[in-house]
Design an enzyme around this catalytic site. Structure first.
Site, short mmCIF file in Angstrom:
data_model
loop_
_atom_site.label_atom_id
_atom_site.label_comp_id
_atom_site.label_asym_id
_atom_site.label_seq_id
_atom_site.Cartn_x
_atom_site.Cartn_y
_atom_site.Cartn_z
N SER A 1 0.83 -1.20 0.00
CA SER A 1 0.00 0.00 0.00
C SER A 1 0.87 1.26 0.00
O SER A 1 1.63 1.48 -0.94
CB SER A 1 -0.96 -0.05 1.19
OG SER A 1 -1.97 0.92 1.07
N ASP B 1 -9.87 -5.43 -4.18
CA ASP B 1 -9.34 -4.37 -3.33
C ASP B 1 -10.25 -3.14 -3.43
O ASP B 1 -10.43 -2.58 -4.50
CB ASP B 1 -7.92 -4.01 -3.81
CG ASP B 1 -7.17 -3.10 -2.88
OD1 ASP B 1 -7.81 -2.21 -2.27
OD2 ASP B 1 -5.94 -3.25 -2.76
N HIS C 1 -7.37 -5.94 0.08
CA HIS C 1 -6.21 -5.12 0.42
C HIS C 1 -5.51 -5.59 1.70
O HIS C 1 -4.52 -4.99 2.12
CB HIS C 1 -6.69 -3.67 0.60
CG HIS C 1 -5.60 -2.63 0.59
ND1 HIS C 1 -4.98 -2.20 -0.58
CD2 HIS C 1 -5.01 -1.93 1.59
CE1 HIS C 1 -4.09 -1.27 -0.29
NE2 HIS C 1 -4.08 -1.09 1.02
#
Length: 290
Positions: free
Chosen positions: A155, A232, A265
């Site tokens: 991320s 995600d 995610h």
């Protein structure tokens, strides 16, 4: 080990090696910082053997703890015989007004840039910390082969890994990312952090955006993997991974892009494919040694 430079915070046995956390006084960030170090069994008993090092950069809200607790990476680092280092994601407790107000800016959200704005520029220098100060600390205090390092992250840490590799051609032998913030000049997270740390001039943002940086990359092969979950929730409005992939193709930069149905995610996604990444990095790192 230079006791003046680093102080042991904790040490636990893990897959034959040791999962440790150390602290030091950072010159770049002007505060005390923690970082994690996994020592594989290959080098844990001061054998004189040195091994490659793999740097992990975490995402928003994380400390040095999230990755070492949630991912299960230690099994793979033990098997491959590499040291894995994970810094915190921002300075801590530096008493800047508003530093703890938002999850996506300030504490836990250093964004791996060097701030230029008066309020933040003294402490928020995570790029220089990750690429200059921390590697020197690791080289001088742990049994690593100098110059034999790779980087990966998730991320915000995926963004950090990409820009660190792209801005320092050849410094990292390989780079891989999970769900990276890939084009921050157009994403909400990115715009907030870039505005806060760098100001309103969008030209200043361009040197911290992987999609823009890769278009002018002229260095050696990045040995690059991008791992992404199709479910995600941040893919469309925050990550803009496809923009980065398209830029790589346009710049003839080889990238192994893996899009997975049914994954989001989270660390459930990261931990599913983490072993493949560590093996990938270890193979490349050891191929440069022997």
């Amino acid at each position: 080990m230079s006791e003046k430079m680093v102080t042991l915070v904790s040490s636990s046995g893990s897959f034959g090696g040791k999962q440790e956390v150390w602290s030091h006084e950072s010159k770049e960030l002007k505060c005390k910082m923690n970082f994690s170090v996994y020592i594989p069994p290959k080098v844990k008993d001061n054998s004189g053997i040195k091994v490659p090092v793999l740097y992990w950069l975490s995402g928003l809200t994380c400390t040095e703890q999230n990755f070492i607790i949630k991912s299960g990476f230690q099994r793979y680092a033990s098997e491959e015989g590499i040291i894995v280092v994970g810094p915190d994601t921002s300075p801590r407790g530096v008493n800047i007004e508003g530093e703890d107000d938002d999850y996506d800016f300030g504490s836990g959200a250093g964004f791996y840039v060097d701030s230029t704005q008066d309020k933040w520029k003294t402490h928020y220098r995570m790029y220089s910390y990750v690429t200059k100060e921390l590697p020197k600390i690791i080289d001088e205090n742990f049994p690593v082969i100098k110059g034999c390092q790779s980087i990966f992250g998730h991320s915000m840490g995926g963004h950090g890994s990409l820009i660190c590799a792209l801005k320092n051609p050849g410094f990292y032998k390989s780079v891989s990312v999970f769900s990276p913030i890939s084009n921050p000049v157009v994403g909400k997270w990115g715009q907030k952090c870039l505005t806060g740390y760098l100001g309103n001039n969008k030209k200043d943002w361009e040197e911290w955006d992987a999609t823009l940086l890769v278009k002018k990359y002229k260095g050696p092969a990045l040995n690059l993997i991008v791992e992404q979950g199709a479910e995600d929730p941040y893919l469309a409005d925050e990550l803009y991974v496809q923009n980065f992939i398209d830029a790589c193709v346009g710049a003839n930069v080889a990238v192994d892009y893996r899009l997975h149905e049914g994954y989001d995610h989270s660390f459930y996604f990261v931990s599913t494919f983490l072993g493949q990444h560590i093996k990938h990095h270890a193979n490349i790192l050891y191929s440069t040694v022997y």
